[in-house]
Design a protein around this motif. Structure first.
Motif: not given
Length: 160
Positions: A30-37, A142-150, A1-8
């Motif tokens: 531990a790695p950090i995590a962010y919501l791309h885009g 990303a989950t729907e909740e993650e996208v909604a929360h940004g 899976m490649t990194i694009a908008k909407g990927k964690v």
């Protein structure tokens, strides 16, 4: 899976200054995590990670405009010493944390008085060209909740 908008994205990093000295790292942690885009990561880092996949490791050197921003000459401000977090006794050159309307912010102490402190509100790394050694530890939808929360939830991300 490649990194694009909407990927964690989960990643490890080492931040180096212009001389190659390590300023910060999460290697061995531990790695950090962010919501791309969704503006949860520096623009230069997001651009560099776009299209990368789990297991990719690389270095990227970025200008100040794509990391902590250019230094602003008029960024001095006087604040009450009670608003500074990080130490009990303050001296010029120390970095403090203050709460602002946009969340917590790092400032550099310039002058210390009995009740008031003059701070530089530029980020301590503003105006510098920085090198990031990055390793993509994971990529998922990303989950729907993650996208909604940004922002990303769970390990390395935001916890509600």
């Amino acid at each position: 899976m490649t990194i694009a908008k909407g990927k964690v994205v989960q990643l490890t990093y080492t931040l180096r200054d212009e001389q190659g000295d390590v300023l910060e790292t999460n290697e061995g942690s531990a790695p950090i995590a962010y919501l791309h885009g969704y503006n949860g990561m520096m623009v230069g880092i997001e651009k560099a990670l776009e299209g990368k996949a789990e297991g990719d490791s690389f270095s990227v050197t970025l200008p100040a405009s794509e990391t902590y921003g250019e230094r602003q000459a008029d960024a001095e401000q006087r604040v009450s010493v009670k608003h500074l977090q990080g130490a009990k006794v303050w001296k010029p050159g120390m970095v403090a944390v203050v709460n602002t309307d946009q969340g917590q912010r790092q400032v550099t102490v310039l002058k210390v008085g009995k009740f008031m402190v003059t701070v530089d509100t530029n980020h301590p790394l503003a105006g510098r060209e920085l090198t990031f050694d990055l390793t993509v530890a994971g990529v998922r939808d990303a989950t729907e909740e993650e996208v909604a929360h940004g922002h990303a939830h769970g390990a390395g991300g935001h916890h509600h």
